[in-house]
Enzyme design. Structure first.
Site, PDB file in Angstrom:
ATOM      1  N   PHE A  15       0.833  -1.210   0.000  1.00  0.00           N
ATOM      2  CA  PHE A  15       0.000   0.000   0.000  1.00  0.00           C
ATOM      3  C   PHE A  15       0.874   1.268   0.000  1.00  0.00           C
ATOM      4  N   ASP A  63      12.714 -11.985  -1.141  1.00  0.00           N
ATOM      5  CA  ASP A  63      12.497 -11.858   0.306  1.00  0.00           C
ATOM      6  C   ASP A  63      13.638 -11.054   0.922  1.00  0.00           C
ATOM      7  N   ILE A  64      13.321 -10.130   1.801  1.00  0.00           N
ATOM      8  CA  ILE A  64      14.379  -9.352   2.475  1.00  0.00           C
ATOM      9  C   ILE A  64      15.240 -10.233   3.385  1.00  0.00           C
ATOM     10  N   ALA A  87       7.050  -5.207   5.239  1.00  0.00           N
ATOM     11  CA  ALA A  87       6.673  -5.662   6.581  1.00  0.00           C
ATOM     12  C   ALA A  87       5.408  -6.485   6.486  1.00  0.00           C
ATOM     13  N   THR A 134       5.994   2.866  12.624  1.00  0.00           N
ATOM     14  CA  THR A 134       4.606   3.156  12.980  1.00  0.00           C
ATOM     15  C   THR A 134       4.491   3.823  14.347  1.00  0.00           C
ATOM     16  N   ASP A 135       3.388   4.550  14.542  1.00  0.00           N
ATOM     17  CA  ASP A 135       3.132   5.137  15.871  1.00  0.00           C
ATOM     18  C   ASP A 135       2.777   4.068  16.908  1.00  0.00           C
ATOM     19  N   GLU A 136       2.446   2.843  16.448  1.00  0.00           N
ATOM     20  CA  GLU A 136       1.997   1.814  17.402  1.00  0.00           C
ATOM     21  C   GLU A 136       3.105   1.387  18.361  1.00  0.00           C
ATOM     22  N   TYR A 159       2.393  -7.281  16.367  1.00  0.00           N
ATOM     23  CA  TYR A 159       2.818  -6.397  15.272  1.00  0.00           C
ATOM     24  C   TYR A 159       3.670  -5.248  15.809  1.00  0.00           C
ATOM     25  N   LYS A 163       7.657  -4.265  15.223  1.00  0.00           N
ATOM     26  CA  LYS A 163       8.116  -2.981  14.649  1.00  0.00           C
ATOM     27  C   LYS A 163       9.033  -2.256  15.646  1.00  0.00           C
ATOM     28  N   ASN A 189      -2.626   5.283   7.912  1.00  0.00           N
ATOM     29  CA  ASN A 189      -2.786   5.792   6.544  1.00  0.00           C
ATOM     30  C   ASN A 189      -4.090   5.305   5.935  1.00  0.00           C
ATOM     31  N   ARG A 223      -8.183   6.597  16.199  1.00  0.00           N
ATOM     32  CA  ARG A 223      -6.992   6.561  15.353  1.00  0.00           C
ATOM     33  C   ARG A 223      -6.828   7.950  14.713  1.00  0.00           C
ATOM     34  N   ASN A 258     -13.642   5.053  15.782  1.00  0.00           N
ATOM     35  CA  ASN A 258     -13.965   4.166  14.659  1.00  0.00           C
ATOM     36  C   ASN A 258     -15.420   4.317  14.235  1.00  0.00           C
ATOM     37  N   HIS A 293      -6.757  -4.586  22.308  1.00  0.00           N
ATOM     38  CA  HIS A 293      -7.032  -3.453  21.407  1.00  0.00           C
ATOM     39  C   HIS A 293      -6.567  -2.117  22.000  1.00  0.00           C
TER      40      HIS A 293
HETATM   41  P1  NAD Z   1       1.408  -3.638   3.235  1.00  0.00           P
HETATM   42  O1  NAD Z   1       1.075  -4.846   4.058  1.00  0.00           O
HETATM   43  O2  NAD Z   1       0.374  -3.034   2.372  1.00  0.00           O
HETATM   44  O3  NAD Z   1       2.667  -3.953   2.298  1.00  0.00           O
HETATM   45  C1  NAD Z   1       3.790  -4.660   2.748  1.00  0.00           C
HETATM   46  C2  NAD Z   1       4.604  -5.060   1.523  1.00  0.00           C
HETATM   47  O4  NAD Z   1       5.774  -5.762   1.979  1.00  0.00           O
HETATM   48  C3  NAD Z   1       3.857  -6.011   0.573  1.00  0.00           C
HETATM   49  O5  NAD Z   1       4.026  -5.595  -0.757  1.00  0.00           O
HETATM   50  C4  NAD Z   1       4.531  -7.360   0.812  1.00  0.00           C
HETATM   51  O6  NAD Z   1       4.517  -8.205  -0.324  1.00  0.00           O
HETATM   52  C5  NAD Z   1       5.935  -6.928   1.182  1.00  0.00           C
HETATM   53  N1  NAD Z   1       6.636  -7.929   1.999  1.00  0.00           N
HETATM   54  C6  NAD Z   1       6.172  -8.561   3.110  1.00  0.00           C
HETATM   55  N2  NAD Z   1       7.100  -9.412   3.576  1.00  0.00           N
HETATM   56  C7  NAD Z   1       8.177  -9.299   2.762  1.00  0.00           C
HETATM   57  C8  NAD Z   1       9.465  -9.911   2.735  1.00  0.00           C
HETATM   58  N3  NAD Z   1       9.814 -10.818   3.661  1.00  0.00           N
HETATM   59  N4  NAD Z   1      10.330  -9.560   1.771  1.00  0.00           N
HETATM   60  C9  NAD Z   1       9.986  -8.641   0.825  1.00  0.00           C
HETATM   61  N5  NAD Z   1       8.774  -8.046   0.794  1.00  0.00           N
HETATM   62  C10 NAD Z   1       7.887  -8.368   1.746  1.00  0.00           C
HETATM   63  O7  NAD Z   1       1.980  -2.586   4.272  1.00  0.00           O
HETATM   64  P2  NAD Z   1       1.803  -0.991   4.301  1.00  0.00           P
HETATM   65  O8  NAD Z   1       0.537  -0.675   4.986  1.00  0.00           O
HETATM   66  O9  NAD Z   1       2.083  -0.443   2.970  1.00  0.00           O
HETATM   67  O10 NAD Z   1       2.986  -0.617   5.303  1.00  0.00           O
HETATM   68  C11 NAD Z   1       4.301  -0.357   4.808  1.00  0.00           C
HETATM   69  C12 NAD Z   1       5.191   0.009   5.993  1.00  0.00           C
HETATM   70  O11 NAD Z   1       4.674   1.161   6.642  1.00  0.00           O
HETATM   71  C13 NAD Z   1       5.265  -1.083   7.058  1.00  0.00           C
HETATM   72  O12 NAD Z   1       6.574  -1.117   7.554  1.00  0.00           O
HETATM   73  C14 NAD Z   1       4.312  -0.614   8.133  1.00  0.00           C
HETATM   74  O13 NAD Z   1       4.710  -1.078   9.394  1.00  0.00           O
HETATM   75  C15 NAD Z   1       4.462   0.898   8.026  1.00  0.00           C
HETATM   76  N6  NAD Z   1       3.293   1.711   8.432  1.00  0.00           N
HETATM   77  C16 NAD Z   1       2.061   1.444   7.922  1.00  0.00           C
HETATM   78  C17 NAD Z   1       0.992   2.273   8.275  1.00  0.00           C
HETATM   79  C18 NAD Z   1      -0.392   2.048   7.729  1.00  0.00           C
HETATM   80  O14 NAD Z   1      -1.340   2.699   8.192  1.00  0.00           O
HETATM   81  N7  NAD Z   1      -0.589   1.179   6.738  1.00  0.00           N
HETATM   82  C19 NAD Z   1       1.196   3.344   9.155  1.00  0.00           C
HETATM   83  C20 NAD Z   1       2.487   3.548   9.665  1.00  0.00           C
HETATM   84  C21 NAD Z   1       3.529   2.742   9.279  1.00  0.00           C
HETATM   85  O1  DAU Z   2      -1.164   3.385  13.518  1.00  0.00           O
HETATM   86  C1  DAU Z   2      -0.490   2.898  12.397  1.00  0.00           C
HETATM   87  C2  DAU Z   2      -0.957   1.495  12.092  1.00  0.00           C
HETATM   88  O2  DAU Z   2      -2.271   1.616  11.548  1.00  0.00           O
HETATM   89  C3  DAU Z   2      -0.044   0.755  11.128  1.00  0.00           C
HETATM   90  O3  DAU Z   2       1.212   0.585  11.728  1.00  0.00           O
HETATM   91  C4  DAU Z   2      -0.638  -0.606  10.759  1.00  0.00           C
HETATM   92  O4  DAU Z   2       0.179  -1.235   9.794  1.00  0.00           O
HETATM   93  C5  DAU Z   2      -2.023  -0.366  10.184  1.00  0.00           C
HETATM   94  O5  DAU Z   2      -2.629  -1.614   9.897  1.00  0.00           O
HETATM   95  C6  DAU Z   2      -2.892   0.422  11.160  1.00  0.00           C
HETATM   96  O6  DAU Z   2      -3.205  -0.386  12.340  1.00  0.00           O
HETATM   97  P1  DAU Z   2      -4.674  -0.395  12.990  1.00  0.00           P
HETATM   98  O7  DAU Z   2      -4.831  -1.643  13.750  1.00  0.00           O
HETATM   99  O8  DAU Z   2      -4.967   0.888  13.678  1.00  0.00           O
HETATM  100  O9  DAU Z   2      -5.571  -0.420  11.616  1.00  0.00           O
HETATM  101  P2  DAU Z   2      -6.893  -1.220  11.230  1.00  0.00           P
HETATM  102  O10 DAU Z   2      -7.399  -0.643   9.957  1.00  0.00           O
HETATM  103  O11 DAU Z   2      -6.679  -2.691  11.312  1.00  0.00           O
HETATM  104  O12 DAU Z   2      -7.901  -0.826  12.391  1.00  0.00           O
HETATM  105  C7  DAU Z   2      -8.273   0.533  12.616  1.00  0.00           C
HETATM  106  C8  DAU Z   2      -9.236   0.548  13.807  1.00  0.00           C
HETATM  107  O13 DAU Z   2     -10.460  -0.092  13.400  1.00  0.00           O
HETATM  108  C9  DAU Z   2      -8.731  -0.236  15.013  1.00  0.00           C
HETATM  109  O14 DAU Z   2      -9.163   0.425  16.189  1.00  0.00           O
HETATM  110  C10 DAU Z   2      -9.435  -1.591  14.888  1.00  0.00           C
HETATM  111  C11 DAU Z   2     -10.748  -1.234  14.228  1.00  0.00           C
HETATM  112  N1  DAU Z   2     -11.343  -2.263  13.348  1.00  0.00           N
HETATM  113  C12 DAU Z   2     -10.546  -2.820  12.384  1.00  0.00           C
HETATM  114  C13 DAU Z   2     -11.031  -3.778  11.530  1.00  0.00           C
HETATM  115  C14 DAU Z   2     -10.156  -4.412  10.478  1.00  0.00           C
HETATM  116  C15 DAU Z   2     -12.668  -2.619  13.471  1.00  0.00           C
HETATM  117  O15 DAU Z   2     -13.390  -2.095  14.345  1.00  0.00           O
HETATM  118  N2  DAU Z   2     -13.161  -3.568  12.626  1.00  0.00           N
HETATM  119  C16 DAU Z   2     -12.402  -4.179  11.665  1.00  0.00           C
HETATM  120  O16 DAU Z   2     -12.919  -5.060  10.951  1.00  0.00           O
END
Ligand code: NAD
Ligand code: DAU
Length: 351
Positions: A15, A63-64, A87, A134-136, A159, A163, A189, A223, A258, A293
């Site tokens: 993503f 793979d990394i 990741a 991530t902020d988590e 998770y 991280k 995001n 969030r 949410n 949670h």
């Molecule tokens: P995502 O799950 O959409 O994408 C992860 C990508 O990594 C995928 O394309 C997957 O194929 C690849 N991947 C997984 N394992 C691998 C491996 N062993 N070797 C090579 N490639 C591999 O994740 P995202 O939401 O795009 O998140 C990207 C980064 O940003 C992550 O490090 C995540 O922790 C961080 N992040 C995400 C969010 C969010 O809200 N999505 C917020 C803050 C930080």
């Molecule tokens: O804060 C950054 C993080 O945000 C990233 O590091 C993670 O990669 C990303 O997945 C995201 O984590 P969250 O757990 O916050 O995201 P998610 O979309 O899974 O959930 C958002 C909120 O919604 C959380 O409070 C859980 C809730 N939820 C989620 C799902 C999937 C529901 O209530 N129902 C659902 O089905």
């Protein structure tokens, strides 16, 4: 004149990685961009159709954790920088299968750090190892306060623990071997190409298909949502102007419970789908809460604003509207990613 970088982006088919790869390939045609991605369930080359033929772009499936592949890529492309996005990223999956998160997020990151250190050891000048986090890692907030760069780490899910561990290793390589690192920790995001296991795209997909909208617990968790293009703009800024050894928090100043978020989504989708007001919210279904949670995340991004001038550009309602429009006009993408393995995942998670 700046440096003409050769950059390894890991996880560039995911993503955030795909938005980042697109930005760098198109904005910096003089850079060499190599996208290394294992193409797990979350990686999708359809996310990059529009740039796949650009002459400064190469995709490598791998793979990394594969040290010999990494070494051969370093030899071939002589990377000056790494932006590490790869990741396992979904909290719910980490509750079911924590080891997969240790393997990619911890071991994979250490492997990458080690290969970079070995390759760059005689010349660290102008090199950058940029770790996307991530902020988590900071844990969970009560109703007040914000995460700053000084907040103590307190990860609470497999998770976020993986991280946090990877962040510690990145800092340890900086401290011990002087590896030139940067880290950013971002809030939630949203936007195009978001895999529909996460709250917003899952609910968009379910509203389109008139399926229940599963809200964990009482829907009161909070969030801080940021449009993905604003995140990758922040990464661009930090990559080029952030200081080596520093951490930057990135956030949207945009907190939603949410349930309030899903109600806004339902309201916008009723209009866009030509349904009567109040139709989609009837799909809301409260389900069993996520184990452990976290209640609230909220980022203080003052450092990034004051030092590097970055701010979010979009209001949430506008970003959400753009996101819904993207999903409505990309039904092929949505259908492709929700067939196959997704069906088993969905049944296992939601019954
Ligand atoms: P995502 O799950 O959409 O994408 C992860 C990508 O990594 C995928 O394309 C997957 O194929 C690849 N991947 C997984 N394992 C691998 C491996 N062993 N070797 C090579 N490639 C591999 O994740 P995202 O939401 O795009 O998140 C990207 C980064 O940003 C992550 O490090 C995540 O922790 C961080 N992040 C995400 C969010 C969010 O809200 N999505 C917020 C803050 C930080
Ligand atoms: O804060 C950054 C993080 O945000 C990233 O590091 C993670 O990669 C990303 O997945 C995201 O984590 P969250 O757990 O916050 O995201 P998610 O979309 O899974 O959930 C958002 C909120 O919604 C959380 O409070 C859980 C809730 N939820 C989620 C799902 C999937 C529901 O209530 N129902 C659902 O089905």
């Amino acid at each position: 004149m700046g440096i003409t970088h050769s950059i390894l982006i890991t996880g560039g088919a995911g993503f955030i990685g795909s938005h980042l790869t697109r930005l760098f390939v198109t904005k910096y045609p003089e850079y060499t961009i190599v996208n290394l991605d294992e193409l797990t369930y979350a990686g999708n080359l359809e996310n990059l159709n529009d740039i796949e033929n650009h002459s400064n772009y190469t995709f490598v499936k791998g793979d990394i954790n594969d040290a010999s592949l990494l070494k051969s890529l370093f030899d071939k492309f002589q990377f000056t920088a790494i932006i590490h996005c790869a990741a396992e990223s979904h909290v719910d999956r980490s509750i079911t299968d924590p080891l997969a998160f240790v393997k990619t997020n911890v071991l994979g990151t250490v492997n990458l750090l080690h290969v970079a250190k070995e390759h760059w050891k005689n010349d660290l000048e102008h090199k950058i190892f940029y770790h996307i986090s991530t902020d988590e890692v900071y844990g969970s907030l009560g109703s007040e306060g914000f995460f700053t760069e000084e907040t103590a780490y307190d990860p609470r899910s497999p998770y976020s623990a993986s991280k946090a561990s990877s962040d510690h290793f990145v800092r340890a390589f900086h401290h011990t071997y002087k590896l030139p690192v940067k880290i950013s920790n971002c809030s939630n995001n949203y936007g195009p190409f978001h895999f529909p296991e996460k709250l917003i795209p899952l609910c968009i997909h379910n509203i389109i298909n008139n399926k229940p909208l599963p809200i964990y617990g009482k829907g009161e968790n909070i969030r801080d949502w940021l449009f993905v293009e604003d995140h990758v703009r922040a990464i661009d800024t930090i990559f080029h102007h952030g200081k080596i050894g520093e951490t930057y928090n990135i956030g949207g100043h945009n907190e939603w419970t949410n349930i309030a978020l899903v109600l806004e989504l339902c309201k916008q989708m009723d209009i866009k789908l030509g349904r009567a007001a109040g139709t989609s919210e009837q799909l809301i279904t409260y389900v069993k809460d996520r184990a452990g949670h976290d209640l609230r995340y909220a980022i203080d991004a003052t450092k990034l604003k004051n030092e590097l001038g970055w701010m979010p550009s979009l209001q949430f309602e506008e970003g959400l509207s753009k996101t819904i429009d993207w999903y409505l006009s990309n039904s092929d993408w949505l259908n492709n990613v929700t067939s196959g393995e997704y069906q088993q995942y969905y049944k296992g998670m939601y019954g």
